[in-house]
Design an enzyme around this catalytic site. Structure first.
Site, PDB file in Angstrom:
ATOM      1  CD  GLU A  84       8.023   2.050   6.670  1.00  0.00           C
ATOM      2  OE1 GLU A  84       7.194   1.145   6.776  1.00  0.00           O
ATOM      3  OE2 GLU A  84       7.737   3.248   6.556  1.00  0.00           O
TER       4      GLU A  84
ATOM      5  CG  ASP B 148      -0.317  -0.379   2.504  1.00  0.00           C
ATOM      6  OD1 ASP B 148       0.787  -0.970   2.518  1.00  0.00           O
ATOM      7  OD2 ASP B 148      -0.928  -0.093   3.539  1.00  0.00           O
TER       8      ASP B 148
END
Length: 534
Positions: free
Chosen positions: A496, A312
């Site tokens: 991340e 996403d």
């Protein structure tokens, strides 16, 4: 607009914060089956829209993680009674009625500390135990301790956790691997599926189905009896993803299942709620406004399905590959999801074998073989020589090359010839100085060029090694490991996602700032160190 974070607080501390008025009741994981979790946008909808719409916090996730100090119905009634008053102050009202959530902490490593030592010290910092939570919290309690990714992600996420668990096992913490596996089994038994994360606002969707890989990891640790222990949950997860398959006609789709014109059955990402995501409410409202030619609920469901995919967002889901308003996730049968479903079917067959249920073995082997044929027929791009997604509404392949092309290798469903061609396409099209890029499209989305993500590097390494492509696997793994170590030496942190174009920096794009922590990067880094050294 207020800053999004206060200092990190445990729920024990949060309960004490509220003690000056009256103690907050709690509920435990044992109570979950007798409760109907109510997410914030339904508990106090008018207040929720006002806070998110006026961007009271810089991160939309912050308010849905905040803890109400009293019964949400009372907060809602009070807000409705006071909101039109001349002296009403929304900021003060929220401060009076909610306890803000805190950010996960990251310890500063010792100067010159090896990266594996730093990661080992991160595990307890990122660990949480919430067998019970305050009554009105959006957090869902779990029976066992777990590890969160870090930063704004203060809950346990589904597919993130598998790669975190790989690192825990590498660190020798096999007890926590079992605990987290049991948490996911508990959620399947309690909610009928594994939600995106253990929050009330995540219950309408799942994430890439890695539970079978978690069971496989547990079996590697303790022996094959683990397969039989989790057989019931494996079958329940499969039933969740396949719900409605028996009633579909060719060319139809329902929930997570698609039946193609030739009768082939594949899966897609889907969300049960056609509304803006609570944690990204304003972004989704604005995106739907930009898609003036489409019903808003259709856009919102596609955005939510994109969140379920874990990617996403990505050009993979966009009609024109560029604009988020053209998103059409539910129209696509993704190669990674269907490869994971193949692995789930194979894992259930394995579990049935361990309990000597021959009929069950045969049934799931047959389903896996049928899916394999469907993938090879519809998701193999013969001209390009790699695996792709399939647009079931337009009856055509989506020819873009992305890192998802490696999932058929990772799960072992590809033939040797097709695996070798896929490896060649990846080498020519996705290999970068810092590993493999997520796609070849640079459009500002975080699951696109130039970003590289730890889980996709691991899928690439494992998939390529499985088919004897050890040189390319080592090249990808070593390059990504060097990227992670370079940023660690420069900024004393793991993040991340990474810019793998050779800039030596963390990744960018997406709906929020780059996050530190970071669960799956920690796990994959330890595994790559174990394979290729530092």
């Amino acid at each position: 607009m207020r800053s999004v974070y206060l200092a990190s607080l445990s729920f024990t501390a949060l309960l004490c914060v509220a003690c000056s008025s009256q103690p907050l009741a709690t509920w435990s994981y044992e109570d979950a089956r007798n409760r109907t979790p109510v997410p914030p946008d339904l508990a106090y909808p008018e207040l929720f829209e006002a806070v998110q719409g006026q961007q009271l916090f810089t991160d939309q996730k912050h308010f849905v993680d905040a803890l109400p100090r009293r019964d949400p119905s009372q907060i809602r009634a009070d807000y409705l009674a006071r909101r039109d008053g001349a002296d009403f102050n929304l900021d003060a009202f929220v401060e009076d009625n909610f306890i803000e959530s805190g950010q996960a902490e990251s310890p500063t490593p010792k100067p010159g500390a090896p990266i594996d030592e730093h990661i080992d010290k991160l595990w307890p910092v990122l660990s949480r135990t919430y067998m019970q939570v305050p009554q009105y919290s959006s957090l869902l309690p779990l029976p066992q301790p777990y590890v969160v990714p870090g930063g704004r992600f203060r809950e346990m996420y589904y597919w993130d956790s598998y790669f975190t668990m790989l690192g825990l096992e590498q660190s020798g913490d096999t007890a926590q691997v079992r605990q987290m596996t049991d948490n996911f089994a508990y959620m399947i038994d309690t909610y009928g599926h594994i939600p995106n994360g253990n929050r009330t606002y995540y219950l309408s969707r799942s994430q890439p189905p890695f539970f079978a890989y978690m069971v496989e990891l547990q079996a590697h640790i303790e022996g094959e009896q683990a397969y039989g222990r989790y057989l019931g949950q494996l079958q329940k997860e499969y039933a969740y993803w396949m719900e409605g398959a028996q009633t579909l006609k060719p060319g139809e789709a329902g929930r997570h299942v698609v039946k193609l014109a030739d009768g082939s059955v594949l899966n897609r990402y889907w969300d049960a709620s056609p509304t803006p995501r609570q944690e990204s409410w304003l972004q989704d409202v604005k995106t739907a406004e930009q898609a003036a030619d489409r019903p808003k609920d259709e856009v919102w469901r596609d955005l939510r399905a994109g969140a379920e995919s874990g990617w996403d967002f990505s050009s993979r889901w966009l009609g024109n590959g560029k604009d988020l308003a053209t998103i059409r996730t539910t129209s696509i049968a993704p190669v990674d999801l269907n490869s994971l479903m193949y692995h789930l079917e194979r894992t259930i067959a394995k579990a049935c074998e361990t309990v000597e249920n021959v009929a069950c073995v045969n049934a799931y082997v047959q389903r896996a073989e049928q899916r394999q044929r469907a993938i090879e027929t519809h998701l193999w791009n013969a001209d390009g020589g790699y695996y792709v997604d399939y647009d079931w509404q337009q009856n055509r392949q989506r020819p873009a090359l992305t890192a998802a092309t490696l999932f058929p290798l990772y799960t072992g469903l590809a033939s040797s010839e097709r695996a070798n061609r896929t490896a060649d396409a990846v080498r020519k099209g996705l290999l970068r100085p810092g590993g493999i890029a997520t796609s070849q499209v640079n459009n500002g989305q975080q699951w696109d060029e130039p970003n590289g993500w730890a889980p996709l590097q691991w899928v690439a390494v494992e998939g390529l090694e499985r088919y004897g492509q050890t040189d390319l696997a080592r090249e990808i793994g070593s390059r990504f490991l060097q990227q992670v170590q370079a940023l660690y030496r420069k900024e004393d942190k793991l993040v991340e996602k990474y810019d793998v174009s050779g800039q030596g920096s963390g990744g960018g794009g997406g709906e929020y700032e780059l996050q530190d922590g970071f669960g799956w990067t920690n796990g994959v880094t330890l595994k790559l160190l174990g394979k290729y050294g530092g």
